[in-house]
Design a protein around this motif. Structure first.
Motif, PDB file in Angstrom:
ATOM      1  N   LEU A  43       0.836  -3.684   2.797  1.00  0.00           N
ATOM      2  CA  LEU A  43       1.890  -4.675   2.623  1.00  0.00           C
ATOM      3  C   LEU A  43       1.364  -5.889   1.851  1.00  0.00           C
ATOM      4  O   LEU A  43       1.993  -6.378   0.906  1.00  0.00           O
ATOM      5  CB  LEU A  43       2.431  -5.103   3.987  1.00  0.00           C
ATOM      6  N   THR A  44       0.179  -6.350   2.218  1.00  0.00           N
ATOM      7  CA  THR A  44      -0.434  -7.515   1.575  1.00  0.00           C
ATOM      8  C   THR A  44      -0.748  -7.234   0.104  1.00  0.00           C
ATOM      9  O   THR A  44      -0.439  -8.044  -0.781  1.00  0.00           O
ATOM     10  CB  THR A  44      -1.727  -7.913   2.312  1.00  0.00           C
ATOM     11  N   VAL A  45      -1.353  -6.088  -0.151  1.00  0.00           N
ATOM     12  CA  VAL A  45      -1.712  -5.717  -1.529  1.00  0.00           C
ATOM     13  C   VAL A  45      -0.462  -5.599  -2.396  1.00  0.00           C
ATOM     14  O   VAL A  45      -0.403  -6.131  -3.520  1.00  0.00           O
ATOM     15  CB  VAL A  45      -2.507  -4.393  -1.545  1.00  0.00           C
ATOM     16  N   SER A  46       0.546  -4.917  -1.877  1.00  0.00           N
ATOM     17  CA  SER A  46       1.770  -4.688  -2.654  1.00  0.00           C
ATOM     18  C   SER A  46       2.470  -5.997  -2.982  1.00  0.00           C
ATOM     19  O   SER A  46       2.915  -6.214  -4.126  1.00  0.00           O
ATOM     20  CB  SER A  46       2.713  -3.760  -1.884  1.00  0.00           C
ATOM     21  N   LEU A  47       2.591  -6.875  -2.007  1.00  0.00           N
ATOM     22  CA  LEU A  47       3.251  -8.163  -2.246  1.00  0.00           C
ATOM     23  C   LEU A  47       2.469  -9.009  -3.243  1.00  0.00           C
ATOM     24  O   LEU A  47       3.057  -9.720  -4.067  1.00  0.00           O
ATOM     25  CB  LEU A  47       3.428  -8.916  -0.926  1.00  0.00           C
ATOM     26  N   ASN A  48       1.151  -8.940  -3.191  1.00  0.00           N
ATOM     27  CA  ASN A  48       0.324  -9.672  -4.161  1.00  0.00           C
ATOM     28  C   ASN A  48       0.542  -9.167  -5.573  1.00  0.00           C
ATOM     29  O   ASN A  48       0.584  -9.956  -6.533  1.00  0.00           O
ATOM     30  CB  ASN A  48      -1.157  -9.558  -3.782  1.00  0.00           C
TER      31      ASN A  48
ATOM     32  N   VAL B  49      -0.597  -3.247   7.308  1.00  0.00           N
ATOM     33  CA  VAL B  49      -0.685  -4.664   6.952  1.00  0.00           C
ATOM     34  C   VAL B  49      -1.435  -4.831   5.630  1.00  0.00           C
ATOM     35  O   VAL B  49      -1.038  -5.626   4.767  1.00  0.00           O
ATOM     36  CB  VAL B  49      -1.375  -5.477   8.070  1.00  0.00           C
ATOM     37  N   PHE B  50      -2.508  -4.067   5.455  1.00  0.00           N
ATOM     38  CA  PHE B  50      -3.277  -4.130   4.208  1.00  0.00           C
ATOM     39  C   PHE B  50      -2.417  -3.721   3.016  1.00  0.00           C
ATOM     40  O   PHE B  50      -2.390  -4.408   1.979  1.00  0.00           O
ATOM     41  CB  PHE B  50      -4.510  -3.234   4.304  1.00  0.00           C
TER      42      PHE B  50
END
Length: 631
Positions: A367-372, A364-365
């Motif tokens: 995924l969040t970092v990459s999308l940001n 989840v971390f």
């Protein structure tokens, strides 16, 4: 739960494989030649080992328990692969933030998403990343393509083997051989039809993994008397096949193909003939080989991003720096093995529930970092760019260029213009772009492009280029052309066949011009010089600084004199024109090579290829000097 008997010689094979891969990716040159040009074959060795060990686990469990636990299998694979992989990705993010420019940072974020989704091989294929290309050296996660193939294999293979064992057991060897044979044929065909897809796709690699399965199945037919007598000889033969392939193969040969079978056979021989009491087995089982083999997975994971960030950040300037990088890779690998790999493999130390929580939280971390990163366009404020010196110019792969600017092969439409067909590989495509983007400067000419390697033109009468059939549109363009300009990066085979190709083209009443190789510029860390200046100063150079960089660039020019002399002699004896690209790319009198256009856009995007801005710039110089004059 089935446990396999530990075989130290397999760890030795892992050690040989990972060292070969690391040396290959380090791009070490000795006496002007790349050390271990076939070192990439180390990955293929890993595939055979994986196929052998996975097949051993599955088939032994089926034989002993009459069933197979898919849950236990996938849990073990997840524990084996994911903790170390995710650790490397997590640690790499701060360095990517510091060193990677915005557009490439977006590319890096996408590669994270595809890596954790077991599909990075497809990502690198569809973004046009050619393995072994200079641009790939700056992609920290490019090496995960091979993990994606293994992960896809682990998803499909257990169910496949479960069905075959339960319903077609008597024919299991024949079935595996048949599928492996189909895979070899497929890879051989695709090596010509689509070399990049061939490199990255699972089915082209399946025969290597299935070789491992066959080794295990054939072990039941071993004759101990024969093994005792000849095992040392065959193990030595296997080692020679493996090690010689590291020197004899090179990435430009195309891979995998039937030729790739040599190191695969070498691995198969060693695994099949190894026996604990034999000299060669004991030799392979020494502590150094085994120690490196034990940390080989972590070594493989760490070496590529460490090399990439060292190159991107200009951190290596001397042999001492390279030695520090090597020590860092080994230190990180040892720490990862003892503090990540071993604990996570143990169900006693880390229970399944805890493992799943850690895994889910980490994913989840990421995924969040990459999308940001993607949403914020790589956080462009980290590197404010000046004017037209834009993000696309700093793209270190061909993705932007191929997607946005592919100019294709236009039809000839004018009756009154000289129709010029440019033939060649990617260097020919650069040459075509020069004229396609400056049509107004060449009003008497019309240009089109035909992609291929020069020696393949000898098959033009058969309507094919080597094994690839020429489509009707391209045949029409070829037939309509008045002039053929051969513009390419010449391979040895091209030079050998060029006289023959010229005569065949003359038989079609074509006027022929051959050009030189495009100048290639080599500098530390595989980076373009203007990139280094911008990276360090976050601005464009003033005039004095620009001149110094241009003179430095001239000094880094690769020596193509021998090739050019051969081309000049071929043009002389065939009474055709020879044109030297150095005439417009450099100024030999001033001993400088151009780095920026008049609008301050970058000319080269790697050592030898030019940007679209560079193509427009050189088109103006060619027109002004009347360099391309066709009577």
């Amino acid at each position: 739960m089935i446990k396999l008997k530990y075989r130290p010689e397999i760890d030795a094979l892992r050690a040989i494989a990972v060292i070969a891969v690391i040396i290959y990716h380090a791009k070490i040159y000795f006496l002007g030649n790349l050390l271990f040009p076939g070192g990439f074959l180390g990955v293929d060795i890993f595939f055979v080992i994986s196929g052998y060990l996975i097949s051993s686990l599955i088939l032994r469990e089926l034989k002993e328990n009459k069933t197979f636990s898919f849950k236990n299998f996938y849990e073990r694979r997840a524990r084996r692969i994911l903790p170390a992989l995710l650790t490397v990705i997590l640690v790499s993010i701060p360095f990517a933030w510091k060193y990677i420019l915005p557009t490439s940072f977006i590319d890096y974020a996408k590669s994270i998403l595809f890596t954790i989704g077991f599909g990075s091989n497809f990502y690198f294929y569809f973004t046009g990343q050619i393995y072994g290309a200079e641009s790939g050296l700056l992609k920290p996660l490019l090496h995960t393509w091979s993990l994606a193939i293994e992960e896809q294999f682990y998803i499909i293979f257990p169910l496949f083997l479960f069905i075959i064992y339960n319903y077609f057991r008597k024919n299991i060897i024949l079935i595996i051989c048949f599928i492996a044979f189909l895979s070899i044929l497929f890879s051989q065909y695709l090596s010509d039809a689509n070399p990049s897809l061939n490199f990255y796709i699972l089915f082209s690699r399946s025969w290597e993994l299935l070789f491992g399965t066959l080794i295990f199945l054939l072990e039941n037919f071993r004759k101990e008397k024969f093994l005792n007598k000849y095992s040392n000889f065959f193990i030595l033969l296997g080692l020679l096949l493996i090690i010689s392939s590291f020197f004899l193969f090179k990435d430009s040969d195309g891979h995998p193909t039937i030729k790739s079978i040599y190191p695969i056979i070498g691995v198969a021989i060693i695994i099949y003939f190894s026996s604990g009491d034999k000299f060669m087995t004991k030799f392979l089982s020494n502590k150094i080989f085994v120690g490196i083999g034990l940390i080989s997975y972590s070594l493989y994971l760490w070496h590529y991003p460490v090399f990439a960030f060292a190159r991107i950040g200009y951190l290596t300037h001397s042999p001492f720096d390279y030695a520090l990088v090597a020590l860092l890779i080994f230190a990180l690998s040892i720490l990862t093995y003892f503090f990540i790999e071993k604990p996570f493999r143990s169900k006693k130390k880390i229970k399944l529930k805890k493992f799943l929580i850690i895994l889910f939280t980490t994913l989840v971390f990421l995924l969040t970092v990459s999308l940001n990163i993607i949403i914020n366009k790589g956080f462009t404020d980290r590197y404010p760019l000046d004017g037209k010196f834009n993000l696309d110019n700093f793209k270190y792969s061909e993705e932007v260029r191929l997607k946005k600017y592919e100019l294709g092969s236009p039809d000839f439409t004018s009756k009154n213009k000289i129709k010029i067909l440019i033939f060649g590989n990617s260097h020919g495509r650069d040459f075509f772009n020069i004229f396609a983007l400056n049509k107004e400067l060449f009003p008497n000419y019309e240009f089109s492009m035909m992609d291929g390697q020069v020696h393949c033109l000898k098959f033009i009468n058969e309507k094919r280029l080597c094994k690839k059939k020429i489509i009707k549109k391209m045949l029409n363009i070829f037939n309509q052309s008045d002039v053929i300009i051969i513009s390419t990066l010449y391979y040895e085979k091209d030079l050998e066949e060029l006289d023959k190709v010229i005569q065949i083209l003359k038989s079609h009443n074509k006027r022929i011009i051959i050009t030189s190789n495009s100048p290639a510029f080599y500098y530390k860390n595989s980076r373009v010089l203007i990139d280094e200046f911008y990276f360090k100063n976050k601005r464009l150079p003033i005039e004095e600084e620009k001149l110094l960089i241009e003179k430095t660039k001239f000094k880094t020019k690769e020596n193509h004199n021998l090739t050019h002399q051969i081309l000049k002699e071929i043009s002389r004896r065939n009474n055709i024109k020879f044109l030297n690209k150095d005439d417009y790319i450099c100024n030999d009198t001033e001993q400088m090579c151009f780095i920026l256009t008049e609008e301050n856009e970058k000319i080269n995007y790697n050592s030898s290829h030019i940007t679209l801005a560079g193509a427009k710039y050189f088109g103006k110089k060619i027109a002004a000097s009347n360099w391309l004059k066709i009577d």
